[in-house]
Enzyme design. Structure first.
Site, PDB file in Angstrom:
ATOM      1  N   CYS A 190      38.858  20.537  19.925  1.00  0.00           N
ATOM      2  CA  CYS A 190      39.720  21.558  20.537  1.00  0.00           C
ATOM      3  C   CYS A 190      41.184  21.285  20.172  1.00  0.00           C
ATOM      4  O   CYS A 190      41.765  20.292  20.592  1.00  0.00           O
ATOM      5  CB  CYS A 190      39.552  21.578  22.042  1.00  0.00           C
ATOM      6  N   ASP A 232      72.415  20.089  46.390  1.00  0.00           N
ATOM      7  CA  ASP A 232      71.176  19.540  45.837  1.00  0.00           C
ATOM      8  C   ASP A 232      71.464  18.882  44.480  1.00  0.00           C
ATOM      9  O   ASP A 232      71.157  19.428  43.428  1.00  0.00           O
ATOM     10  CB  ASP A 232      70.146  20.668  45.687  1.00  0.00           C
ATOM     11  N   TYR A 253      82.223  14.201  50.009  1.00  0.00           N
ATOM     12  CA  TYR A 253      81.938  14.533  51.410  1.00  0.00           C
ATOM     13  C   TYR A 253      81.819  13.304  52.310  1.00  0.00           C
ATOM     14  O   TYR A 253      81.579  13.434  53.498  1.00  0.00           O
ATOM     15  CB  TYR A 253      80.682  15.394  51.535  1.00  0.00           C
ATOM     16  N   LYS A 296      74.576  21.425  52.089  1.00  0.00           N
ATOM     17  CA  LYS A 296      73.951  20.216  51.563  1.00  0.00           C
ATOM     18  C   LYS A 296      73.702  20.474  50.083  1.00  0.00           C
ATOM     19  O   LYS A 296      72.862  21.304  49.725  1.00  0.00           O
ATOM     20  CB  LYS A 296      72.641  19.924  52.301  1.00  0.00           C
ATOM     21  N   GLU A 341      78.564  21.880  56.736  1.00  0.00           N
ATOM     22  CA  GLU A 341      78.882  22.106  55.328  1.00  0.00           C
ATOM     23  C   GLU A 341      77.590  22.196  54.523  1.00  0.00           C
ATOM     24  O   GLU A 341      76.547  21.697  54.971  1.00  0.00           O
ATOM     25  CB  GLU A 341      79.738  20.945  54.801  1.00  0.00           C
ATOM     26  N   CYS A 371      36.519  28.381  25.976  1.00  0.00           N
ATOM     27  CA  CYS A 371      37.895  27.914  25.787  1.00  0.00           C
ATOM     28  C   CYS A 371      38.648  28.894  24.892  1.00  0.00           C
ATOM     29  O   CYS A 371      38.183  29.203  23.795  1.00  0.00           O
ATOM     30  CB  CYS A 371      37.866  26.523  25.149  1.00  0.00           C
ATOM     31  N   CYS A 406      37.168  22.791  29.064  1.00  0.00           N
ATOM     32  CA  CYS A 406      36.661  23.018  27.722  1.00  0.00           C
ATOM     33  C   CYS A 406      35.803  21.814  27.328  1.00  0.00           C
ATOM     34  O   CYS A 406      36.191  20.673  27.558  1.00  0.00           O
ATOM     35  CB  CYS A 406      37.853  23.155  26.786  1.00  0.00           C
ATOM     36  N   CYS A 442      39.452  27.011  21.362  1.00  0.00           N
ATOM     37  CA  CYS A 442      38.469  26.602  20.357  1.00  0.00           C
ATOM     38  C   CYS A 442      37.123  27.304  20.511  1.00  0.00           C
ATOM     39  O   CYS A 442      36.224  27.113  19.695  1.00  0.00           O
ATOM     40  CB  CYS A 442      38.278  25.089  20.379  1.00  0.00           C
TER      41      CYS A 442
END
Ligand code: IVH
Length: 719
Positions: A466, A135, A243, A133, A131, A436, A460, A439
């Site tokens: 920033c 999740d 089950y 499984k 059968e 970055c 950065c 900034c």
């Protein structure tokens, strides 16, 4: 996040017992952290496949070195401890786990193993059920005289959380068993899950409310079932497949499939893809049929479960540690798909890391539409691995490339490979930014002074100026496992930050007061109302007192995850103690430094990060301002253990011959002792092996008790 321990290791049979023990211990810690993230926080950071690989290695170590299999071993435990929020329910029959298999060959071995155990020849008929499984998360529902009395999550297998009120809101769970003559006691077990459709709707609502979205249906189902307010659970359309069962006063059937019919008769949904199979060939055929149909099911499954059909045989076969010998979970391999890389974006993280994100032409992987995937870092894009080695045969990743992406269960998908034949003419190597994007500050790859290696991550250097870092730090600060401020979602932080309303953590706690005096009050703005403002301020007020471990985690110190935060909290007990110790530890020769690095589970990188954080003056200012607003609860000292060394400070020195250093430390801590790295007036015992030098001399000078390993074992026993 890749698994830390599994790859690039020696094979288990090449290890010495000492290496095996050290690895077993390290792996055990790592697995326990993942268990915590998965079971308690509903926020896993690695894929199921990666987790399974760790677990497999752990079990392989125990297979070859049986002495590692103590009652402390993770193989003797299931799942994680029940969370502190709910009342506990002890399972009358433990809720167990399933052994996993990935290859068809392992299914054959599973059946052969059973035949060997039963001493059955290959031609004696043996029937299995096969059968899907599911999740989701498992639930045990107890009926007495046909009426639902309790419902509990799995927890650690022995004790789960009491989610009875929430389970009653699930349509697929009958309050009263249907049909005639149910047994006096009947515990039904199965999986709570969410359909893909409902999952998407929940996330849309979360996003609209500025709350964090769930990574996948499993986490959303767990988050919904483990709600303290059953009204919220009721608003989330959870489903349930039965089950299995726990305690049953009189068994109404003698086969697995017979029991499934009974469950159906009592009013439960059982999975329609359950089949009876009488050979390995039939089992595999059904597995592959389910695998093919997987994307059309409308809910997540992660494999197929085979069970011996005859319940008498199940009884005879029994269990091996945490899983039944009569069942096997045959997992699906991680899923892959091919699509086009349309662009690369750089996200700036809270520690300034420049994280490359692949923007993909949307593609469905296992029923989920994927349009973003991680590219890890600059080197990964170039085709260079973590140790400078070539990956993908050194092929780089370029915009316009056709790429293979991989999504394993719950984690962020990743770009795995490039289909080089499809590379468009004129595609250019990607130039990773050296500034970055948020900034404009320089972004650099620091050289680790210890290893001399360049960091894989470009960061950065803007620090406080920033805005991207500041925003990410705030988001982290209010996140679920930190301050957990309801109503302060990512979008709201962005909004408040841009308007200058909240730019530093302490600003959150003065917001209400400033709002009351403001000309542009929140309640008068579009999208807000009296109630939402009141709720937000109430949520903030509710967090004026916070647990020490959460507070440490919320600070967003690099390398300090929840586990290290908890270890620090437990060790120091109060924020003042941590702060004082961290400041004193700025001197690497100090006792405080030795104490910090000697805390079990705290490595040199974490210790260094703590020291660096408290060295910064602007962090000091932030802390002072923040502590004027919030109360950080102290933590009780760890429960006193009744042992001859409880509460004592022990130093191990010289080479130990009967245990590894790690083991010695773990053992002493288990017995309630504190392990330090250097000898001082506070030291109670020095355990010295051959070759001990200055520490031994210091002990003699201070008159501290000294013993060898035999003396240590004579004192504490061979625990
Ligand atoms: S049987 C004694 N059947 O998988 C074993 N489990 O990895 C009872 N699961 O904890 C479990 N679908 O949460 C069984 N059809 C299925 C399942 C299933 C999902 C989950 C269950 C269990 C976990 C084990």
């Amino acid at each position: 996040m890749p698994a830390k321990t599994a790859p690039s290791l020696k094979s288990v049979d090449e290890l010495t017992p000492r290496e095996a023990r050290a690895e077993h211990e390290a792996l055990g810690r790592e697995i326990a952290e993942h268990d915590q993230r998965y079971y308690e926080e509903d926020a896993p950071t690695i894929s199921d496949a990666e987790y399974d690989a760790l677990r497999k290695r752990y079990e392989a170590l125990e297979g070859l070195f049986p002495e590692l299999k103590t009652s402390e071993s993770l193989t003797q435990k299931v799942g994680a401890k029940a969370s502190e929020k709910f009342a506990k329910i002890r399972h009358r029959m433990p809720m167990l786990s399933l052994a996993n298999a990935f290859a068809d060959e392992e299914v054959k071995e599973f059946v052969e193993r059973i035949r060997r155990f039963l001493q059955w020849k290959a031609d004696k008929p043996l029937v299995f059920t096969a059968e899907p499984k599911i999740d989701g998360l498992s639930l045990s529902i107890r009926y007495e005289k046909g009426k639902l009395v309790t419902a509990a999550t799995r927890g650690d297998g022995a004790e789960g959380e009491d989610v009875t009120a929430n389970a009653r809101t699930v349509d697929d769970i009958p309050h009263v068993l249907k049909g005639s003559n149910p047994p006096d006691v009947f515990e039904v077990r199965g999986e709570v899950y969410l359909s893909h459709k409902d999952f998407a709707a929940i996330n849309e609502r979360q996003e609209a409310a500025g709350k964090p979205v769930f990574a996948n249906p499993r986490n959303a189902a767990a988050g919904s079932l483990r709600q303290l307010d059953p009204k919220i659970t009721a608003s989330r359309p959870l489903c349930f497949f039965a089950y299995a069962w726990g305690e049953v006063s009189a068994m109404p059937a003698d086969t697995q499939h017979g029991m499934m019919d009974v469950l159906k008769h009592f009013g439960f949904k059982v999975n329609p893809l359950t089949r009876r199979c009488s050979s390995v060939a039939e089992m595999l055929e059904h597995y592959h049929a389910i695998e093919t149909d997987r994307a059309n099911l409308g809910y997540d499954i992660d494999g197929v479960v085979y069970k011996v059909d005859d319940l008498n045989l199940q009884q005879r076969l029994g269990f091996v540690s945490r899983s039944p010998r009569w069942a096997l979970a045959h997992k699906f391999p991680a899923q892959k798909a091919v699509t086009v890389l349309e662009g690369i974006e750089i996200n700036v993280g809270r520690t300034g890391s420049l994280n490359p994100i692949a923007r993909l032409r949307p593609v469905t992987v296992g029923g989920v539409v994927v349009s973003n995937a991680t590219l890890h870092n600059e080197d990964y894009i170039k085709g260079i691995g973590g140790n400078g080695e070539k990956i993908r045969d050194g092929v780089d990743i370029r915009i316009g490339d056709t790429v293979i992406i991989h999504r394993a269960g719950d984690v962020i998908p990743k770009v795995l490979d490039v289909v080089l034949e499809k590379r468009p003419a004129g595609a250019k190597p990607y130039e990773f930014p050296t500034q970055c994007p948020a900034c404009g500050s320089h972004a650099v790859r620091e050289v680790n002074p210890r290893t001399g290696k360049e960091d894989a991550v470009r960061r950065c250097t803007g620090g406080l100026i920033c805005p991207a870092q500041a925003r990410e730090r705030l988001k982290h600060f209010v996140s679920r496992n930190a301050f957990d401020i309801e109503g302060m979602g990512e979008q709201r932080i962005d909004e408040f930050y841009e308007e200058g309303l909240v730019q530093r953590p302490q600003d959150i706690f003065t917001l209400a007061e400033r709002n009351a005096r403001s000309l542009k009050r929140l309640e008068n703005r579009e999208g807000w109302g009296e109630t939402s403002v009141r709720n937000l301020f109430a949520a903030i007020e509710a967090r004026r007192s916070i647990a020490l471990n959460r507070f440490i985690f919320a600070l967003g110190i690099p390398h300090i995850g929840e586990t290290s935060a908890r270890l620090l909290a437990r060790h120091f007990g109060s924020f003042e103690a941590l702060r004082e110790a961290a400041k004193a530890a700025a001197d690497p020769e100090s006792e405080a430094h030795a104490e910090l690095t000697a805390i079990g589970g705290i490595g040199p990188v974490v210790a260094e990060a703590v020291v660096e954080f408290f060295k910064e003056e602007h962090n000091e200012e932030m802390l002072d301002a923040l502590l004027a607003q919030v109360n950080v609860e102290s933590m009780e000292a760890p429960a006193r253990v009744n042992s001859p060394v409880a509460g004592k400070t022990v130093v191990f020195t010289g080479s130990l011959e009967q245990m590894t250093r790690e083991e010695a430390k773990a053992m002493a801590e288990r017995l309630g002792a504190k392990v330090a790295g250097s000898v001082s007036k506070k030291t109670d015992i020095v355990v010295a092996g051959p070759g001990a030098g200055s520490k031994l001399a210091k002990a003699a000078e201070l008159g501290v008790q000294v013993m060898d390993e035999d003396g240590w074992f004579a004192l504490v026993g061979r625990a």
